[in-house]
Motif scaffolding. Structure first.
Motif, PDB file in Angstrom:
ATOM      1  N   LYS A  22      51.975  45.611  41.410  1.00 24.99           N
ATOM      2  CA  LYS A  22      52.445  45.430  42.784  1.00 24.99           C
ATOM      3  C   LYS A  22      52.471  43.931  43.084  1.00 24.99           C
ATOM      4  O   LYS A  22      51.876  43.128  42.357  1.00 24.99           O
ATOM      5  N   SER A  23      53.123  43.565  44.169  1.00 25.24           N
ATOM      6  CA  SER A  23      53.125  42.176  44.597  1.00 25.24           C
ATOM      7  C   SER A  23      51.689  41.734  44.847  1.00 25.24           C
ATOM      8  O   SER A  23      50.913  42.459  45.464  1.00 25.24           O
ATOM      9  N   LYS A  24      51.338  40.574  44.342  1.00 20.84           N
ATOM     10  CA  LYS A  24      49.975  40.013  44.400  1.00 20.84           C
ATOM     11  C   LYS A  24      48.977  40.753  43.509  1.00 20.84           C
ATOM     12  O   LYS A  24      47.784  40.481  43.552  1.00 20.84           O
ATOM     13  N   GLY A  25      49.466  41.697  42.707  1.00 19.56           N
ATOM     14  CA  GLY A  25      48.600  42.385  41.744  1.00 19.56           C
ATOM     15  C   GLY A  25      48.181  41.422  40.647  1.00 19.56           C
ATOM     16  O   GLY A  25      48.850  40.417  40.398  1.00 19.56           O
ATOM     17  N   CYS A  26      47.076  41.736  39.985  1.00 16.18           N
ATOM     18  CA  CYS A  26      46.537  40.830  38.962  1.00 16.18           C
ATOM     19  C   CYS A  26      46.426  41.494  37.596  1.00 16.18           C
ATOM     20  O   CYS A  26      46.112  42.681  37.478  1.00 16.18           O
ATOM     21  N   PHE A  27      46.681  40.677  36.594  1.00 17.03           N
ATOM     22  CA  PHE A  27      46.526  41.043  35.195  1.00 17.03           C
ATOM     23  C   PHE A  27      45.389  40.193  34.645  1.00 17.03           C
ATOM     24  O   PHE A  27      45.437  38.964  34.741  1.00 17.03           O
ATOM     25  N   PHE A  28      44.361  40.840  34.130  1.00 21.40           N
ATOM     26  CA  PHE A  28      43.219  40.140  33.539  1.00 21.40           C
ATOM     27  C   PHE A  28      43.240  40.374  32.031  1.00 21.40           C
ATOM     28  O   PHE A  28      43.304  41.519  31.580  1.00 21.40           O
ATOM     29  N   GLN A  29      43.177  39.304  31.276  1.00 24.20           N
ATOM     30  CA  GLN A  29      43.224  39.376  29.820  1.00 24.20           C
ATOM     31  C   GLN A  29      42.143  38.477  29.261  1.00 24.20           C
ATOM     32  O   GLN A  29      41.995  37.344  29.710  1.00 24.20           O
ATOM     33  N   TYR A  30      41.362  38.987  28.301  1.00 22.04           N
ATOM     34  CA  TYR A  30      40.460  38.054  27.630  1.00 22.04           C
ATOM     35  C   TYR A  30      40.902  37.894  26.190  1.00 22.04           C
ATOM     36  O   TYR A  30      41.494  38.789  25.590  1.00 22.04           O
ATOM     37  N   GLN A  31      40.672  36.694  25.683  1.00 18.61           N
ATOM     38  CA  GLN A  31      41.026  36.318  24.314  1.00 18.61           C
ATOM     39  C   GLN A  31      39.958  35.373  23.798  1.00 18.61           C
ATOM     40  O   GLN A  31      39.214  34.782  24.581  1.00 18.61           O
TER      41      GLN A  31
END
Length: 185
Positions: A139-148
Motif C-alpha cells: 500500500k502507499s507508505k507501506g514498508c519492505f524490510f530486508q536483511y542481508q
C-alpha cells in the motif's frame, strides 16, 4: 524446527537458505521495530525458514489481521504448516507471485513485507521480479524490510523504492546483518 535441524537443512540448501544460523532475537527485534502491529491488516513474509520471525509476528499481530508467508524449501514449509494459527497462511510458491497470492486471499495490498531472502544468491531476473512485485503489492507508505549480510543489494533496493530507503546494522547476529527499510511512495 530446532537449531540442529536448521543447520542441517541450511547446509543442504545454502543457496536458498542463505545462512547456516537462524536469526537472533536482536535481529528479529530490530527488523520488526518499524511495524505498526495495531493497524496492520496484512503482513507478508518472504523466506521464513524455521519460523523465528513468523512466530514473533504472530505474537504481535492483531486478531483480525493476516500473515501470508512464502517458503519454497520442503522441510521448512512442512515445519511451518505445523504452526496452529488461523491468521497464518503458508504458501509454497516463489515470492514473485505475491500479488496473485494476496489477491486470492481477498487483499489488494500488503501493509508490510518482511524478507529474509538471500537476494545475492539468487538470479538477478528473479530478484528483480520479486522486488518489483513486492513494491507493487505494498500500500502507499507501506514498508519492505530486508536483511542481508552485505550491502550488495543496496543500489537495487534504492532503485526499486525510488530512494526511500534507510539502513541499519545488527552486530548481535551470526553473521552480523544489515537491515534495509524501504518505503513505497
Amino acid at each position: 524446527m530446532n537449531k540442529i535441524n536448521f543447520l542441517k537443512e541450511s547446509l543442504k540448501n545454502i543457496r536458498t537458505s542463505g545462512t547456516l544460523f537462524p536469526s537472533s532475537r536482536f535481529l528479529v527485534s530490530k527488523l520488526l521495530k518499524g511495524v505498526d502491529f495495531k493497524t496492520a491488516k496484512l503482513i507478508v513474509e518472504f523466506g521464513p525458514g524455521n519460523g523465528i520471525i513468523t512466530n514473533n509476528i504472530l505474537n504481535s499481530l492483531q486478531p483480525d489481521a493476516k500473515l501470508i508467508i512464502f517458503e519454497i524449501n520442503d522441510n521448512f514449509y512442512n515445519a511451518l504448516l505445523k504452526i496452529d494459527d488461523n491468521r497464518l497462511v503458508v504458501v509454497k510458491q516463489s515470492a514473485d507471485t505475491v500479488i496473485e497470492v494476496i489477491k486470492a486471499h481477498n487483499f489488494e495490498n500488503a501493509d508490510y513485507i518482511i524478507s529474509s531472502l538471500p537476494l545475492t544468491n539468487m538470479p538477478k531476473t528473479i530478484t528483480t521480479s520479486i522486488l518489483n512485485n513486492a513494491y507493487n503489492c505494498l500500500k502507499s507508505k507501506g514498508c519492505f524490510f530486508q536483511y542481508q549480510y552485505s550491502l550488495t543489494y543496496y543500489s537495487n533496493l534504492k532503485e526499486t523504492f525510488k530512494g526511500k530507503i534507510s539502513l541499519s546494522f545488527e552486530s548481535l547476529n551470526i553473521p552480523p546483518a544489515f537491515i534495509y527499510t524501504c518505503q513505497k511512495d
